[in-house]
Design an enzyme around this catalytic site. Structure first.
Site, short mmCIF file in Angstrom:
data_model
loop_
_atom_site.label_atom_id
_atom_site.label_comp_id
_atom_site.label_asym_id
_atom_site.label_seq_id
_atom_site.Cartn_x
_atom_site.Cartn_y
_atom_site.Cartn_z
N ASN A 1 -33.30 58.50 64.08
CA ASN A 1 -34.50 57.64 64.13
C ASN A 1 -34.43 56.54 63.08
OD1 ASN A 1 -36.72 58.43 66.12
ND2 ASN A 1 -36.08 60.43 65.33
N HIS B 1 -43.05 63.29 65.40
CA HIS B 1 -42.95 64.72 65.64
C HIS B 1 -42.49 64.93 67.08
CE1 HIS B 1 -43.82 68.97 65.15
NE2 HIS B 1 -44.35 68.95 66.35
N VAL C 1 -34.39 60.10 73.03
CA VAL C 1 -34.29 58.75 73.59
C VAL C 1 -35.64 58.04 73.47
CG1 VAL C 1 -33.95 57.43 75.73
CG2 VAL C 1 -32.41 59.33 75.17
C1 GAR Z 1 -36.43 64.19 65.29
O1 GAR Z 1 -36.43 64.79 66.56
C2 GAR Z 1 -37.81 64.20 64.70
O2 GAR Z 1 -38.84 64.02 65.65
C3 GAR Z 1 -37.87 65.58 64.11
O3 GAR Z 1 -36.59 65.81 63.57
C4 GAR Z 1 -35.63 65.04 64.29
C5 GAR Z 1 -34.88 64.19 63.31
O4 GAR Z 1 -33.77 63.58 63.92
N1 GAR Z 1 -38.88 65.68 63.13
C6 GAR Z 1 -39.54 66.80 62.85
O5 GAR Z 1 -39.34 67.85 63.40
C7 GAR Z 1 -40.59 66.65 61.75
N2 GAR Z 1 -41.23 67.90 61.50
P1 GAR Z 1 -33.07 62.35 63.23
O6 GAR Z 1 -32.73 62.76 61.80
O7 GAR Z 1 -31.82 62.13 64.03
O8 GAR Z 1 -34.00 61.18 63.28
#
Ligand code: GAR
Length: 210
Positions: free
Chosen positions: A14, A109, A172
Site C-alpha cells: 500500500n 483495514h 488490488v
Molecule cells: C493490508 O492488507 C492492510 O489492509 C492490512 O495489512 C496489509 C498490509 O499490506 N492492514 C491491517 O490488517 C491493519 N490492521 P502491505 O504492507 O503490503 O500494504
C-alpha cells in the site's frame, strides 16, 4: 501539499501505491517520511529505493508503548508531518497518541468495517459465508478499527476462494482506494467533524456554478 508520513510494519505494498500516486504533479499530498516499528520490514528498502526517507523505530527498543509513541512523535515533529497514513502498521498506538492525531491519522483495514475488526479478516469472511468482502479507509480512534469511515471498496467472494485468493482480490482494491482517500483528505474533501466524516459538497457546488 500536505506533508504525509506512512507507518508500516511489513511488505509495504500500500505504501508503494501511495508513493506512486503522489508522484503526480497535481496530487495534494507528498510522502516525506516512512517509519516502521520493525527494522526488518521489507517496505523500508522499497521506500528508500523510491527516494523517500525511511527509518525503523524498533518498538522492542522501548520499555513501554508510551515511550515508543514518544519516539514516533519526535520523528513526525522533526519532519513537519501533517497527516499520518497507517499502511499495514500492526502496532497498537496509545490513546494519548491517537487523540493527539485525531482527524489527522487514517488507516486501511482489509474488511468491510464494522465487520471483521482485528486480524485474519479474509479467513473470517470466508468462515462467515460472506458473498461480499472488501476494504475500508477510516480515521483512527482509540477503539481498534472503529473510527469513522472515509471510503470502502467491495469485491465478490467467489466459489473456491481461499484466504489467499480473496486477499489478492482485496489488495488490488486497497491499492486503488487508499491513494484516492488520501487525496480526498489532503485536499480538504473530507474532514473529521464531531466524530463524523463531513464530505465537501463539491458535486453540488459544481452544479450550482452551471
Ligand atoms: C493490508 O492488507 C492492510 O489492509 C492490512 O495489512 C496489509 C498490509 O499490506 N492492514 C491491517 O490488517 C491493519 N490492521 P502491505 O504492507 O503490503 O500494504
Amino acid at each position: 501539499k500536505k506533508r504525509v508520513a506512512i507507518l508500516i510494519s511489513g511488505r509495504g505494498s500500500n505504501m508503494v501505491s501511495l508513493i506512486e500516486a503522489a508522484r503526480a504533479p497535481d496530487y495534494p499530498a507528498e510522502i516525506v517520511l516512512v517509519l516502521s516499528n520493525r527494522p526488518d520490514a521489507a517496505g523500508l528498502a522499497r521506500a528508500q529505493a523510491a527516494g523517500i526517507p525511511a527509518r525503523a523505530v524498533d518498538h522492542k527498543a522501548f520499555p513501554d508503548r508510551a515511550r515508543f509513541d514518544a519516539a514516533l512523535q519526535a520523528e513526525l515533529d522533526a519532519a513537519g508531518i501533517e497527516l499520518i497514513v497507517l499502511a499495514g502498521f500492526m502496532r497498537i498506538l496509545t490513546d494519548a497518541f491517537v487523540e493527539a492525531w485525531s482527524g489527522r491519522m487514517i488507516n486501511i483495514h482489509p474488511s468491510l468495517l464494522p465487520l471483521f475488526k482485528g486480524t485474519h479478516t479474509h479467513e473470517r469472511a470466508l468462515e462467515a459465508g460472506m458473498r461480499l468482502h472488501g476494504c475500508t479507509v477510516h480515521y483512527v480512534v482509540p477503539e481498534l478499527d472503529a473510527g469513522p469511515i472515509v471510503a470502502q471498496a467491495a469485491v465478490p467472494v467467489l466459489p473456491g476462494d481461499d484466504a489467499d485468493s480473496l486477499a489478492a482480490r482485496v489488495i488490488v482494491q486497497e491499492h486503488r482506494l487508499y491513494p484516492q482517500a488520501v487525496a480526498l483528505i489532503a485536499s480538504g474533501g473530507a474532514v473529521l467533524d464531531g466524530g463524523r466524516v463531513r464530505f465537501a459538497e463539491r458535486a453540488r457546488a459544481a452544479e450550482d456554478a452551471l
